[in-house]
Design a protein around this motif. Structure first.
Motif, PDB file in Angstrom:
ATOM      1  N   TYR A  42      73.341   0.176  40.843  1.00 48.52           N
ATOM      2  CA  TYR A  42      74.654   0.746  40.186  1.00 48.52           C
ATOM      3  C   TYR A  42      73.483   2.459  39.426  1.00 48.52           C
ATOM      4  CZ  TYR A  42      77.059  -3.598  39.610  1.00 48.52           C
ATOM      5  OH  TYR A  42      77.505  -4.254  40.012  1.00 48.52           O
ATOM      6  N   TYR A  43      72.102   1.675  38.772  1.00 48.32           N
ATOM      7  CA  TYR A  43      71.904   2.816  38.707  1.00 48.32           C
ATOM      8  C   TYR A  43      71.516   4.278  40.103  1.00 48.32           C
ATOM      9  CZ  TYR A  43      67.716   5.095  36.709  1.00 48.32           C
ATOM     10  OH  TYR A  43      66.358   6.280  35.966  1.00 48.32           O
ATOM     11  N   GLN A  44      71.892   4.713  40.921  1.00 47.79           N
ATOM     12  CA  GLN A  44      71.132   5.289  41.955  1.00 47.79           C
ATOM     13  C   GLN A  44      72.235   5.395  42.254  1.00 47.79           C
ATOM     14  OE1 GLN A  44      67.873   6.340  42.687  1.00 47.79           O
ATOM     15  NE2 GLN A  44      67.127   4.641  42.186  1.00 47.79           N
ATOM     16  N   PHE A  45      73.750   4.717  42.150  1.00 48.05           N
ATOM     17  CA  PHE A  45      74.929   5.255  42.311  1.00 48.05           C
ATOM     18  C   PHE A  45      74.963   6.568  40.850  1.00 48.05           C
ATOM     19  CE2 PHE A  45      79.245   5.222  42.815  1.00 48.05           C
ATOM     20  CZ  PHE A  45      79.190   6.443  44.512  1.00 48.05           C
ATOM     21  N   SER A 149      68.424  -4.405  49.788  1.00 46.40           N
ATOM     22  CA  SER A 149      68.418  -5.611  48.503  1.00 46.40           C
ATOM     23  C   SER A 149      67.398  -4.797  47.174  1.00 46.40           C
ATOM     24  CB  SER A 149      67.432  -6.384  48.989  1.00 46.40           C
ATOM     25  OG  SER A 149      67.447  -6.923  50.365  1.00 46.40           O
ATOM     26  N   ARG A 150      66.964  -3.921  47.150  1.00 48.20           N
ATOM     27  CA  ARG A 150      66.493  -3.805  45.562  1.00 48.20           C
ATOM     28  C   ARG A 150      67.191  -2.430  45.701  1.00 48.20           C
ATOM     29  NH1 ARG A 150      61.508  -1.238  45.379  1.00 48.20           N
ATOM     30  NH2 ARG A 150      61.117  -1.181  42.677  1.00 48.20           N
ATOM     31  N   ALA A 151      67.914  -1.982  46.137  1.00 49.68           N
ATOM     32  CA  ALA A 151      68.713  -0.478  45.959  1.00 49.68           C
ATOM     33  C   ALA A 151      67.609   0.091  45.519  1.00 49.68           C
ATOM     34  CB  ALA A 151      70.599  -0.641  45.376  1.00 49.68           C
ATOM     35  N   ALA A 152      66.317   0.591  46.011  1.00 51.72           N
ATOM     36  CA  ALA A 152      65.766   1.574  45.201  1.00 51.72           C
ATOM     37  C   ALA A 152      65.905   2.810  46.287  1.00 51.72           C
ATOM     38  CB  ALA A 152      64.382   1.060  45.400  1.00 51.72           C
ATOM     39  N   LEU A 153      66.810   3.588  46.150  1.00 57.41           N
ATOM     40  CA  LEU A 153      66.469   4.352  46.971  1.00 57.41           C
ATOM     41  C   LEU A 153      66.165   5.460  47.034  1.00 57.41           C
ATOM     42  CD1 LEU A 153      68.690   6.147  48.995  1.00 57.41           C
ATOM     43  CD2 LEU A 153      69.792   7.030  47.051  1.00 57.41           C
ATOM     44  N   ALA A 154      65.635   6.133  45.973  1.00 56.85           N
ATOM     45  CA  ALA A 154      64.241   7.115  45.411  1.00 56.85           C
ATOM     46  C   ALA A 154      63.077   6.918  46.658  1.00 56.85           C
ATOM     47  CB  ALA A 154      64.245   7.606  44.508  1.00 56.85           C
ATOM     48  N   GLU A 155      63.062   5.372  46.180  1.00 60.86           N
ATOM     49  CA  GLU A 155      61.674   5.368  46.767  1.00 60.86           C
ATOM     50  C   GLU A 155      61.759   4.915  48.298  1.00 60.86           C
ATOM     51  OE1 GLU A 155      59.245   0.642  46.765  1.00 60.86           O
ATOM     52  OE2 GLU A 155      59.541   1.401  44.148  1.00 60.86           O
ATOM     53  N   TYR A 156      63.050   4.223  48.443  1.00 59.81           N
ATOM     54  CA  TYR A 156      62.720   4.488  50.107  1.00 59.81           C
ATOM     55  C   TYR A 156      63.298   5.641  50.339  1.00 59.81           C
ATOM     56  CZ  TYR A 156      65.845   4.236  54.616  1.00 59.81           C
ATOM     57  OH  TYR A 156      65.653   4.317  55.809  1.00 59.81           O
ATOM     58  N   VAL A 191      56.858  13.839  45.665  1.00 61.40           N
ATOM     59  CA  VAL A 191      56.712  13.960  44.189  1.00 61.40           C
ATOM     60  C   VAL A 191      57.912  14.323  43.677  1.00 61.40           C
ATOM     61  CG1 VAL A 191      55.937  16.059  42.286  1.00 61.40           C
ATOM     62  CG2 VAL A 191      54.287  15.313  43.769  1.00 61.40           C
ATOM     63  N   LEU A 192      58.944  15.349  44.737  1.00 60.91           N
ATOM     64  CA  LEU A 192      60.692  15.686  44.136  1.00 60.91           C
ATOM     65  C   LEU A 192      61.090  14.437  44.637  1.00 60.91           C
ATOM     66  CD1 LEU A 192      60.602  19.130  45.764  1.00 60.91           C
ATOM     67  CD2 LEU A 192      60.316  18.542  43.564  1.00 60.91           C
ATOM     68  N   THR A 193      60.712  12.869  44.832  1.00 59.29           N
ATOM     69  CA  THR A 193      61.344  11.881  45.135  1.00 59.29           C
ATOM     70  C   THR A 193      61.198  10.904  44.156  1.00 59.29           C
ATOM     71  OG1 THR A 193      61.603  12.680  47.042  1.00 59.29           O
ATOM     72  CG2 THR A 193      62.235  10.278  47.311  1.00 59.29           C
ATOM     73  N   HIS A 194      59.830  10.363  44.070  1.00 54.45           N
ATOM     74  CA  HIS A 194      59.811   9.329  43.095  1.00 54.45           C
ATOM     75  C   HIS A 194      58.511   9.348  42.764  1.00 54.45           C
ATOM     76  CE1 HIS A 194      59.589   4.757  42.716  1.00 54.45           C
ATOM     77  NE2 HIS A 194      60.826   5.291  42.590  1.00 54.45           N
ATOM     78  N   VAL A 195      58.245   9.328  41.115  1.00 52.98           N
ATOM     79  CA  VAL A 195      56.838   9.521  40.286  1.00 52.98           C
ATOM     80  C   VAL A 195      56.304   8.351  40.954  1.00 52.98           C
ATOM     81  CG1 VAL A 195      55.814   9.474  38.178  1.00 52.98           C
ATOM     82  CG2 VAL A 195      57.538  10.803  38.366  1.00 52.98           C
ATOM     83  N   LEU A 196      56.472   6.962  40.899  1.00 54.08           N
ATOM     84  CA  LEU A 196      55.231   6.090  41.264  1.00 54.08           C
ATOM     85  C   LEU A 196      55.200   5.622  42.274  1.00 54.08           C
ATOM     86  CD1 LEU A 196      57.433   2.987  39.281  1.00 54.08           C
ATOM     87  CD2 LEU A 196      55.427   4.451  38.670  1.00 54.08           C
ATOM     88  N   THR A 197      55.672   6.397  42.756  1.00 47.20           N
ATOM     89  CA  THR A 197      55.713   6.572  45.026  1.00 47.20           C
ATOM     90  C   THR A 197      53.962   7.623  44.821  1.00 47.20           C
ATOM     91  OG1 THR A 197      57.541   5.692  45.343  1.00 47.20           O
ATOM     92  CG2 THR A 197      55.985   6.579  47.073  1.00 47.20           C
ATOM     93  N   THR A 198      54.285   8.159  44.022  1.00 47.23           N
ATOM     94  CA  THR A 198      53.378   9.694  43.718  1.00 47.23           C
ATOM     95  C   THR A 198      52.184   9.082  43.309  1.00 47.23           C
ATOM     96  OG1 THR A 198      55.469  10.811  43.770  1.00 47.23           O
ATOM     97  CG2 THR A 198      53.047  12.019  42.619  1.00 47.23           C
ATOM     98  N   PHE A 199      51.900   8.264  42.454  1.00 44.69           N
ATOM     99  CA  PHE A 199      51.090   7.629  41.314  1.00 44.69           C
ATOM    100  C   PHE A 199      50.438   6.854  42.839  1.00 44.69           C
ATOM    101  CE2 PHE A 199      49.454   4.524  38.769  1.00 44.69           C
ATOM    102  CZ  PHE A 199      48.656   4.996  38.118  1.00 44.69           C
ATOM    103  N   MET A 200      51.035   6.394  42.921  1.00 49.20           N
ATOM    104  CA  MET A 200      50.948   5.142  43.709  1.00 49.20           C
ATOM    105  C   MET A 200      49.772   5.575  45.810  1.00 49.20           C
ATOM    106  SD  MET A 200      53.415   1.632  44.132  1.00 49.20           S
ATOM    107  CE  MET A 200      54.037   2.131  44.825  1.00 49.20           C
ATOM    108  N   THR A 201      50.225   7.192  45.742  1.00 48.18           N
ATOM    109  CA  THR A 201      49.843   7.766  47.207  1.00 48.18           C
ATOM    110  C   THR A 201      48.913   8.298  46.117  1.00 48.18           C
ATOM    111  OG1 THR A 201      52.100   8.415  47.494  1.00 48.18           O
ATOM    112  CG2 THR A 201      49.818   9.567  48.312  1.00 48.18           C
TER     113      THR A 201
END
Length: 561
Positions: A42-45, A149-156, A191-201
């Motif tokens: 719902y959030y991503q859509f 399952s997670r529908a974490a579109l930005a993380e994907y 960076v232009l996609t997902h902040v948490l992935t940026t941090f973990m990277t």
């Protein structure tokens, strides 16, 4: 010379055609009449809907005025939006939002396959290894979980750019520093996609640098390449980071959706990994990397001695991340550290998947390296069939008689038309002061001289409009709209001074009495965004000029020889 060019072109066309076929198969498996009911769907859509609407109106994404509670929510300021543009662009040509969603996914399936192949080919110099890596990585269970399952579109989407980012990191720091632009492009895309992935990277980069710092030679040239990459990344990402930093400096915001750090229970984790179970967490599943990744990590133990130094580190990183995502690691000791922003340790499995896919492709290449090319490509084909078979099985397991396929939860045409998509995570990107008053804001309670009046803002080309009757000069008006640094307010076409109320919303004094009052809330600065867009263009030009000049110099050297 012409023959070599034709051969390269032929290889490219064959690779492109092969990946077009694979992306098409993934698309036909994944597409549906409704959108699968994943954790954050719902959030991503809702994000996609907002961006699609703005593109159709020729406007720049800023605060949300059509959804997210209609409170002027700054989702596009704090959550990167650039890589959602393909969903909006497709919607310009496809009026069916569900069909447009899946068409955009097809685009990203293809982009992911091509980036994966290019990155591994540049890293290894082997098309065979690049194909194997691409198949393992793109048919991995955790990436399926991220999307379905997670529908974490930005993380994907961020995982699409990870191979390029790590290739660029390796080239910039340890191999060919002339290819620093790969690092800038790959890291900027994340960076232009997902902040948490940026941090973990960044955390993983730091670990690799600490281990290999003394191997950065020649240090000055690599350091200069790093500086180029950093400056270019700042330029490329400024369109997002500029407003983000301005807002972060303007007022305090709560930590997004804080969670207790807890590793996955080991025994169950291994069980669902063996099953490649892609079902939702709330159905009793644990998010996992899948059987193929587990087999690779086990096989890597026996092939470890055959790996060179960098591949030993890659394999070790994959194995270590796999293990620390479980309760073997005492995550509670990091609860009160900045690392807690990752929320769920299983997020790290995207890196375990990436590193294991590299190791797996190398192991298979090592096994068949003495075979003729026909046998090698037969092995690659069999790997593709195996990878797809497991991926398809995971997909069917997750979507058959499950919560993901629950008609009541899936987004269908009627839910969209009737505006019944639930709002979620409204407590993330609002000021800290708002948290205690959020219900009054989402219930659209406007205060006029401390008297409650219901006022639902209506959208008008990226602005929120509230019509209020009978306002007198000196009246104190507290709007149910969040106040941000670049918020603008006008009454009857005239800008008015305003401030932040105790509940973090917009408050102002009425300048002139009127029976009919049209209050317009907007966001942004045309000059600022124009400047940031220019900086982004400059970033791309820096890369283009550097690559052009480098190639010209190489041509001149070849002619001299």
């Amino acid at each position: 010379m012409k023959r070599i060019s034709l051969t390269r072109r032929s290889k490219f066309l064959i690779i492109l055609l092969g990946y077009l076929i694979i992306a098409s198969i993934m698309y036909f498996v994944f597409q549906n009449k409704s959108i699968w009911y994943g954790d954050d769907v719902y959030y991503q859509f809702q994000r996609i809907q907002g961006i699609s609407k703005l593109l159709k109106e020729g406007l720049f994404p800023s605060i949300s005025t059509i959804n997210f509670g209609e409170i002027g929510y700054a989702v596009n300021i704090f959550y990167p939006w650039i890589t959602l543009l393909p969903f909006g662009i497709v919607s310009l040509f496809n009026s069916n939002p569900i069909s447009a969603f899946y068409m955009a996914l097809f685009f990203y399936f293809l982009v992911s396959l091509l980036i994966s192949h290019y990155s591994m080919y540049e890293f290894s110099g082997s098309h065979f290894q690049a194909v194997i890596f691409t198949l393992i990585y793109n048919f991995s269970t955790y990436r399926l979980i991220d999307l379905l399952s997670r529908a974490a579109l930005a993380e994907y989407i961020a995982t699409i750019f990870l191979p390029l980012c790590f290739l660029g990191f390796y080239e910039t720091f340890f191999r060919n520093y002339h290819k620093w632009y790969l690092f800038a492009l790959g890291f900027s895309a994340i960076v232009l996609t997902h902040v948490l992935t940026t941090f973990m990277t960044i955390l993983i980069f730091i670990v690799f640098l600490l281990i290999n710092f003394m191997r950065i030679k020649p240090f000055k040239k690599h350091a200069a390449a790093v500086v180029k990459a950093v400056i270019t990344t700042i330029l490329l990402t400024s369109l997002y980071t500029g407003p983000f930093i301005l807002e972060e400096l303007f007022q305090k915001f709560p930590k997004p959706d804080p969670q207790i750090l807890k590793g996955l229970e080991l025994a169950k984790f291994l069980k669902v990994t063996l099953q490649s179970n892609a079902s939702r967490f709330v159905e009793g599943n644990l998010y996992n990397p899948g059987l193929v990744i587990l087999v690779i990590l086990i096989a890597g133990i026996f092939y470890f001695r055959k790996f060179n130094r960098i591949n030993k580190q890659i394999y070790s990183a994959g194995l270590l991340i796999f293990l620390i995502s479980t309760n073997l690691f005492p995550w509670h000791i990091l609860q009160n550290t900045p690392i807690s922003v990752i929320q769920y340790p299983y997020r790290l499995l995207i890196f375990a998947t990436l590193f294991a896919a590299v190791s797996g492709s190398l192991i298979i290449k090592t096994v068949v390296q003495n075979d003729d090319s026909e046998r090698q490509w037969l092995v690659a084909s069999l790997c593709g069939v195996l990878m797809f078979g497991i991926w398809f099985g995971s997909f069917k397991m997750a979507t058959t008689n499950s919560l993901i396929s629950d008609p009541k939860g899936m987004i269908d045409s009627s839910m969209i038309k009737e505006d019944r998509i639930p709002d979620s995570y409204l407590n993330q990107y609002v000021p800290k002061e708002t948290l205690n008053y959020l219900s009054s804001v989402t219930e659209h309670q406007m205060y006029v001289n401390n008297k409650i009046v219901t006022a639902i803002p209506r959208d008008n080309r990226d602005t929120g409009v509230i019509d209020v009757k009978n306002l007198r000069q000196g009246d104190d008006v507290n709007l149910p709209v969040i106040r941000y640094r670049l918020t603008r307010v006008s009454v009857n076409g005239k800008p008015v001074p305003f401030w932040t109320s105790t509940r973090g919303t917009i408050e102002f004094k009425v300048k002139q009495s009127n029976r009919h009052n049209r209050i317009v809330i907007s966001y942004g600065s045309k000059k600022l965004y124009a400047g940031l867009a220019c900086l982004t263009i400059v970033g791309f030009l820096v890369i283009v000029v550097d690559v052009f000049l480098r190639r010209r110099l190489l041509m001149i050297k070849e002619l001299d020889i």
